[in-house]
Design a protein around this motif. Sequence first.
Motif, PDB file in Angstrom:
ATOM      1  N   ASP A  81      25.902  31.435  29.552  1.00 45.01           N
ATOM      2  CA  ASP A  81      26.341  30.859  30.901  1.00 45.01           C
ATOM      3  C   ASP A  81      27.913  30.618  30.886  1.00 45.01           C
ATOM      4  O   ASP A  81      28.514  30.249  30.136  1.00 45.01           O
ATOM      5  CB  ASP A  81      25.742  29.450  31.267  1.00 45.01           C
ATOM      6  N   ARG A  82      28.419  30.964  32.164  1.00 44.36           N
ATOM      7  CA  ARG A  82      29.855  30.873  32.350  1.00 44.36           C
ATOM      8  C   ARG A  82      30.337  29.394  32.743  1.00 44.36           C
ATOM      9  O   ARG A  82      31.583  28.825  32.783  1.00 44.36           O
ATOM     10  CB  ARG A  82      30.308  31.893  33.536  1.00 44.36           C
ATOM     11  N   SER A  84      34.769  29.370  21.605  1.00 51.04           N
ATOM     12  CA  SER A  84      33.641  29.584  22.419  1.00 51.04           C
ATOM     13  C   SER A  84      33.956  30.242  23.840  1.00 51.04           C
ATOM     14  O   SER A  84      33.167  31.091  24.239  1.00 51.04           O
ATOM     15  CB  SER A  84      32.939  28.474  22.990  1.00 51.04           C
ATOM     16  N   ILE A  85      35.142  30.470  24.160  1.00 52.52           N
ATOM     17  CA  ILE A  85      35.596  31.090  25.371  1.00 52.52           C
ATOM     18  C   ILE A  85      35.432  32.610  25.231  1.00 52.52           C
ATOM     19  O   ILE A  85      35.578  33.133  26.131  1.00 52.52           O
ATOM     20  CB  ILE A  85      36.922  30.786  25.862  1.00 52.52           C
ATOM     21  N   PHE A  86      35.301  32.956  23.991  1.00 60.57           N
ATOM     22  CA  PHE A  86      35.393  34.490  23.554  1.00 60.57           C
ATOM     23  C   PHE A  86      33.817  35.007  23.368  1.00 60.57           C
ATOM     24  O   PHE A  86      33.646  36.045  22.474  1.00 60.57           O
ATOM     25  CB  PHE A  86      36.245  34.902  22.496  1.00 60.57           C
ATOM     26  N   SER A 142      19.507  27.828  20.652  1.00 57.55           N
ATOM     27  CA  SER A 142      18.450  27.377  19.858  1.00 57.55           C
ATOM     28  C   SER A 142      17.680  26.299  20.547  1.00 57.55           C
ATOM     29  O   SER A 142      17.832  26.216  21.659  1.00 57.55           O
ATOM     30  CB  SER A 142      19.158  26.332  18.590  1.00 57.55           C
ATOM     31  N   GLY A 143      16.830  25.296  20.113  1.00 55.30           N
ATOM     32  CA  GLY A 143      16.226  24.328  20.932  1.00 55.30           C
ATOM     33  C   GLY A 143      17.185  23.349  21.425  1.00 55.30           C
ATOM     34  O   GLY A 143      16.513  22.398  22.358  1.00 55.30           O
ATOM     35  N   GLU A 144      18.493  23.126  20.892  1.00 56.37           N
ATOM     36  CA  GLU A 144      19.206  22.183  21.184  1.00 56.37           C
ATOM     37  C   GLU A 144      20.313  22.407  22.216  1.00 56.37           C
ATOM     38  O   GLU A 144      20.905  23.597  21.685  1.00 56.37           O
ATOM     39  CB  GLU A 144      19.882  21.352  19.902  1.00 56.37           C
ATOM     40  N   GLU A 145      20.345  22.190  23.523  1.00 55.97           N
ATOM     41  CA  GLU A 145      21.070  22.774  24.269  1.00 55.97           C
ATOM     42  C   GLU A 145      22.637  22.585  24.029  1.00 55.97           C
ATOM     43  O   GLU A 145      22.972  21.589  23.443  1.00 55.97           O
ATOM     44  CB  GLU A 145      21.224  21.818  25.759  1.00 55.97           C
ATOM     45  N   GLY A 146      23.349  23.660  24.070  1.00 54.97           N
ATOM     46  CA  GLY A 146      24.728  23.788  23.630  1.00 54.97           C
ATOM     47  C   GLY A 146      24.961  24.150  22.331  1.00 54.97           C
ATOM     48  O   GLY A 146      26.155  24.182  21.842  1.00 54.97           O
ATOM     49  N   THR A 147      24.190  24.382  21.563  1.00 51.00           N
ATOM     50  CA  THR A 147      24.229  24.307  20.167  1.00 51.00           C
ATOM     51  C   THR A 147      23.444  25.702  19.833  1.00 51.00           C
ATOM     52  O   THR A 147      22.318  25.702  19.752  1.00 51.00           O
ATOM     53  CB  THR A 147      23.667  23.432  19.300  1.00 51.00           C
ATOM     54  N   MET A 166      33.081  37.505  15.292  1.00 46.71           N
ATOM     55  CA  MET A 166      32.538  36.172  14.518  1.00 46.71           C
ATOM     56  C   MET A 166      30.886  36.027  14.745  1.00 46.71           C
ATOM     57  O   MET A 166      30.689  36.185  15.806  1.00 46.71           O
ATOM     58  CB  MET A 166      33.152  35.061  14.676  1.00 46.71           C
ATOM     59  N   PHE A 167      30.328  36.031  13.620  1.00 46.08           N
ATOM     60  CA  PHE A 167      29.023  35.610  13.884  1.00 46.08           C
ATOM     61  C   PHE A 167      28.901  33.961  13.313  1.00 46.08           C
ATOM     62  O   PHE A 167      29.227  33.873  12.297  1.00 46.08           O
ATOM     63  CB  PHE A 167      27.918  36.447  12.679  1.00 46.08           C
ATOM     64  N   GLU A 168      28.537  33.423  14.414  1.00 49.49           N
ATOM     65  CA  GLU A 168      28.787  31.957  14.330  1.00 49.49           C
ATOM     66  C   GLU A 168      27.359  31.170  14.488  1.00 49.49           C
ATOM     67  O   GLU A 168      26.570  31.505  15.485  1.00 49.49           O
ATOM     68  CB  GLU A 168      29.727  31.323  15.256  1.00 49.49           C
ATOM     69  N   THR A 169      26.836  30.377  13.484  1.00 49.30           N
ATOM     70  CA  THR A 169      25.911  29.886  13.682  1.00 49.30           C
ATOM     71  C   THR A 169      25.688  28.318  13.348  1.00 49.30           C
ATOM     72  O   THR A 169      26.650  27.643  12.590  1.00 49.30           O
ATOM     73  CB  THR A 169      24.515  30.493  12.405  1.00 49.30           C
TER      74      THR A 169
END
Length: 451
Positions: free
Chosen positions: A224-225, A306-308, A315-320, A408-411
């Motif tokens: 989402d933007r 995150s802007i990139f 995931s099941g947690e919003e924003g994560t 980057m693969f970020e988790t």
Amino acid sequence: MSTPAAQARAGKVASAYTYMPGFGNDFETETLPGSLPQGRNSPQRPAYGLYAEQLSGSPFTAPRGTNERSWLYRIRPSVKHHGRFKAFDLPLWKSAPNVGDHELPLGQLRWNPTPMPSEPTDFIHGMRTMTTAGDVFGQAGMASHVYVANTDMVDDHFFNADGELMVVPQVGGVRFVTEMGVIEVQPGEICVLPRGLTFKVELMDGTARGYVCENYGAKFTLPDRGPIGANCLANPRDFKTPTAWYEDKETPCRIVVKWCGRFHVTEIGHSPLDVVAWHGNYAPYKYDLSTFSPVGAILFDHPDPSIFTVLTAPSGEEGTANIDFVIFPPRWMVAEDTFRPPWYHRNIMSEFMGLIHGQYDAKEEGFVPGGMSLHNMMLAHGPDATGFEKASRADLKPVKLDHTMAFMFETRFPQLLTGYAAGLETLQADYVDCWSDLKKRFNGTPEGDWS
């Protein structure tokens, strides 16, 4: 995008339709006129004697906006492709949880490029797992791989029941010949192969190396933007999915399957790439990273990475995120009284980075194209001493960061190192020394010691 090898196969056309990952748009494509039924998905007698088959990428009752499925009209149904299986060995391809196969202590890590193989090696045999995260059985988390290859997959095919594969070429183009069409991908582009899709891989330049993110969790979708609004970042029109193409070949073939972290193989007497027509919204796609439109600060402050974000797997947690795929492309750096490289930080995400080409601004030495780094959750990282010094004394004027592409693969999960990664000769034992020359500048005065 056509090549001589591609032209030798009539109707083999790659990347013709705009694709919007994760948003339920629908496509239709056929190789023979009338092979795609109109008005019904599963007619009693499909044209050309084809079989109707549905490939589902989501639960049947998923909301309309996230429900993904495609109808395939093929020469043989997939039950003819999935015969008696036996065990298959790909010892360097690991799945989570993968623990206890090395004794390397915790720390920030970096590698030089993985060497190309000297023996014949195709795409799946050239997969080397660097990290695993989460749990493949619980369908959460991911794995980071590097691949090296010098041989085509001719009569061998593969599908992954554990997750989708995001492929990031770094050296050499790769051609994914899939049951839904053909996609050719060069360094600077990415390709996403959905869970369960059958494909083989041909090399466009003789040898190939790159990175792979294996996503066990929710599928990649556009982020989402928010307050950014309708434009910038990755635009839906720049994602491409292939037109239909089929192979009617009566020769011995094999299908290798990855299922719950183990590999299995079956032998059949024909090509499984026999889809003559298809329609739906569950398909492979590619994206040219140069079409990403970055945004950033135009007065002060350094925006979060995150802007990139190009694609995210929620995931099941919003924003994560289960996974964020983030790139650091060419861009203008314009800000006032602001330290421009990524600042020193610790966070809850685990970051596996790679460099496709050029130079990464926060690590001017040691991080080279084809290399990798791993900064796990809550382990401090940031610019090396040279990068810090340069950024701290730079003239604050517009500067273009050019000729570079890092990712980057970020988790949200810790990324656990494999024994292969821990034992690589390319592991830089002196990586943490890049911060050793950072000086104490505190001297009790507001000006500090910048001598």
